[in-house]
Structure formats: C-alpha cells, structure tokens
Design an enzyme around this catalytic site. Structure first.
Site, PDB file in Angstrom:
ATOM      1  N   HIS A  72     -12.836  -4.679  -0.245  1.00 50.23           N
ATOM      2  CA  HIS A  72     -11.712  -4.261   0.685  1.00 50.23           C
ATOM      3  C   HIS A  72     -12.146  -4.515   2.417  1.00 50.23           C
ATOM      4  O   HIS A  72     -13.557  -4.689   2.255  1.00 50.23           O
ATOM      5  CB  HIS A  72     -11.753  -2.645   0.543  1.00 50.23           C
ATOM      6  N   GLY A  73     -11.368  -4.308   3.304  1.00 52.22           N
ATOM      7  CA  GLY A  73     -11.984  -4.357   4.397  1.00 52.22           C
ATOM      8  C   GLY A  73     -12.248  -5.829   4.774  1.00 52.22           C
ATOM      9  O   GLY A  73     -13.281  -5.993   5.542  1.00 52.22           O
ATOM     10  N   ASP A  98      -1.270  -0.952  -3.798  1.00 48.59           N
ATOM     11  CA  ASP A  98      -2.633  -0.732  -3.291  1.00 48.59           C
ATOM     12  C   ASP A  98      -2.633   0.931  -2.956  1.00 48.59           C
ATOM     13  O   ASP A  98      -1.721   1.463  -2.081  1.00 48.59           O
ATOM     14  CB  ASP A  98      -2.607  -1.681  -2.098  1.00 48.59           C
ATOM     15  N   GLU A 101     -12.144   2.666  -6.936  1.00 46.27           N
ATOM     16  CA  GLU A 101     -12.961   2.642  -5.939  1.00 46.27           C
ATOM     17  C   GLU A 101     -14.038   3.508  -6.138  1.00 46.27           C
ATOM     18  O   GLU A 101     -13.882   4.800  -6.576  1.00 46.27           O
ATOM     19  CB  GLU A 101     -12.485   2.806  -4.592  1.00 46.27           C
ATOM     20  N   SER A 112       0.855  -1.134   0.284  1.00 44.77           N
ATOM     21  CA  SER A 112       0.043  -0.114   0.005  1.00 44.77           C
ATOM     22  C   SER A 112       0.809   1.210  -0.038  1.00 44.77           C
ATOM     23  O   SER A 112       1.907   1.193   0.330  1.00 44.77           O
ATOM     24  CB  SER A 112      -0.791   0.194   1.171  1.00 44.77           C
ATOM     25  N   HIS A 127     -12.517  -1.158   6.501  1.00 45.02           N
ATOM     26  CA  HIS A 127     -10.706  -1.338   6.700  1.00 45.02           C
ATOM     27  C   HIS A 127     -10.790  -1.465   8.375  1.00 45.02           C
ATOM     28  O   HIS A 127     -11.588  -0.861   9.054  1.00 45.02           O
ATOM     29  CB  HIS A 127     -10.200  -0.106   6.124  1.00 45.02           C
ATOM     30  N   ASP A 160      -6.979   5.288  -5.585  1.00 50.37           N
ATOM     31  CA  ASP A 160      -8.010   5.406  -4.595  1.00 50.37           C
ATOM     32  C   ASP A 160      -8.387   7.143  -4.672  1.00 50.37           C
ATOM     33  O   ASP A 160      -7.687   7.801  -3.916  1.00 50.37           O
ATOM     34  CB  ASP A 160      -7.398   4.986  -3.125  1.00 50.37           C
TER      35      ASP A 160
END
Length: 282
Positions: free
Chosen positions: A210-211, A84, A136, A50, A182, A106
């Site tokens: 995600h999360g 990421d 996203e 990330s 997340h 993002d």
C-alpha cells in the site's frame, strides 16, 4: 478480455513473477482512464473502490461499482474489481452483491488480538460469499490514527507474527508495512527489501504494498522482485488528474463545459497508469 476474479489475476501474476497493479477509482472517468492505460500497457489491472470513495458517493457503493464493472467488461484488458480499505462490516457484506470479487478488510490500526479477531470474522464471511480477502498487519503510514512515520518503532510487519496471523485468520493476501506511506505526493519512500523477502518466505499468501504512489520506480521494481504481488496506487492518479484540470482551466478560464477539463484529467490518469503498469506489471 473482460471482468475477471482478483484471485485469477494475482495467481497469474505470481506465476509470471510480476505484480498486479491496483488503481483507486473515485469517479467513472478514473475507471475509464485506468482501463485505457492498462490496454496501452498490455497489463491486467485491478479497479479498486475504497470505503472513502463509497462515502464520497453518499454511501452508495453499487452505482460506481457497477459502472466500473461495465468499463471492465468492455475493455481490451483483463480487469478485476476490488473493494478497498473496508472498516465497516456492513459495507463488506455488500461486496459480493455489488460485483466485487475481492475486498481488503482494514483492522490494522487495532492491537494484534483485536485485529486478528475482527479479520477472522471478516474472512469467514468473505469466504462464504466467494470473496477473496486481503487484510493488513503492521500499519502503513499516512492514514488517520497512523503512527507519525512509516519508520516508527513497531510499525513494520514482523514475519513470525505475519505467519501466525495468516494461519489463524485464513486470509488470502496480506498488506504489509515495509516503509511506504499513504497519500505521499513525492516519490521518496525507501522500502525495506530484506524485510519483504523475509515476509515472502514466512507467509504463504500474496503480499500487498500500500502507499505505492510515494515509491520511486526502481524501489517498486525491487519490491516486486523481492515478493510483492499486488501494488496499490491512488494518490499518483489524483495528482495527475488534478494537475491536468488546473492546467486546462488556467488556459481556458471561460470554460463552463466540464467535459473539456474532465477529458484532460482522464487522459493524464491513463498515461500515469500506463507508465506505472510498465514498472510493476510488465
């Protein structure tokens, strides 16, 4: 088996009606553990680094990325390398040279029009560089600036809006807000599986969850069956690693050689990866 392109893994998974698990890498030990867990499960995985991890390493993306790539090349599993949660276009432009075959740009925190414009620019660059791009729409909870709850009004991804967004940006995959959040340390998230199905029918590209650390196993299985093609997991690895380190130091408080506790942490992450691979990628 070796380092492969993210597109290849996701397309293979979709053909087999399974998802590809994507695990966050913070240190070399994480990359080694994820590869070991993938081999034990017999499942291909994505190593993802990330933007926050890059910042942790002093804004140096190449050393960790190249180390992760070497782990992948020497592994007995098929592994892809993904950058990421990128918000910095300059970092995105370093993705290809650093060895990433894919990235997630993002801009989900922005209003729709701004997200679309920023993502279109990112996709145009990425496709010119041969990078598979995820974006996203909607906003998954648990990040700075996110709505207070994954269930807040207006947070979840709208299928019609998602179809327009993908058509107008040309992105290769879409991270969707369907009830996960997340940084959850308890596995209590309840997903909107009907919404996942509507998004799958509306959007012609793979859907990403995600999360996922906060999502119970049965919910993850149902999400994959409903249409999720890539499952991102980070916090669960951190929890396993940290607990193993705590336990080792508690049992051996005189330890000064970090290899003793790093080894236990690596083993704990590998086992967590093995278990989650069996859930989402088996």
């Amino acid at each position: 088996m070796s380092l492969v392109h993210t597109r290849e893994l996701v397309e293979q998974g979709a053909a087999a009606r399974r998802a590809v698990p994507a695990f966050n890498v913070i240190t070399l030990e994480y990359a080694e553990a994820i590869a070991d867990g993938a081999v034990a499960a017999g499942v291909p995985v994505i190593l993802q680094i990330s933007e926050n991890a890059v910042r942790f390493h002093g804004d140096r993306v190449e050393p960790l990325a190249r180390a992760a790539a070497e782990v992948a090349r020497s592994s007995g599993a098929d592994i892809a390398l993904h950058l990421d949660h990128v918000t910095d276009l300059e970092l995105l432009r370093r993705a290809s040279d650093a060895g990433f075959s894919s990235a997630m740009f993002d801009a989900g925190r922005l209003p729709y029009a701004d997200n679309l414009a920023a993502t279109l620019a990112a996709a145009n660059w990425a496709h010119g560089a041969g990078v598979w791009l995820e974006a996203e729409l909607g906003y998954v909870g648990g990040k700075p600036g996110a709505p207070a709850s994954a269930h807040a009004p207006g947070v979840r991804t709208d299928p019609d809006e998602a179809a327009r967004f993908v058509a107008d940006t040309g992105v290769d995959a879409l991270a969707v807000a369907v009830g996960s959040s997340h940084a959850m340390t308890e596995r209590s998230a309840a997903l909107d599986h009907a919404l996942i199905g509507r998004l799958r029918d509306a959007v012609p590209v793979p859907l990403v969850l995600h999360g996922s650390s906060g999502v119970p196993d049965d919910e993850l299985r149902r999400a994959v069956a409903a249409g999720i093609a890539k499952v991102n997991i980070g916090t669960a690895l951190g929890a396993a690693f940290t607990q193993a380190v705590r336990d080792t130091l508690a049992a051996r408080p005189d330890t000064v050689d970090p290899r003793h506790f790093l080894e236990r942490g690596r083993e704990a992450v590998a086992e967590t990866v093995r278990q989650l691979c069996a859930v989402v990628g088996g």
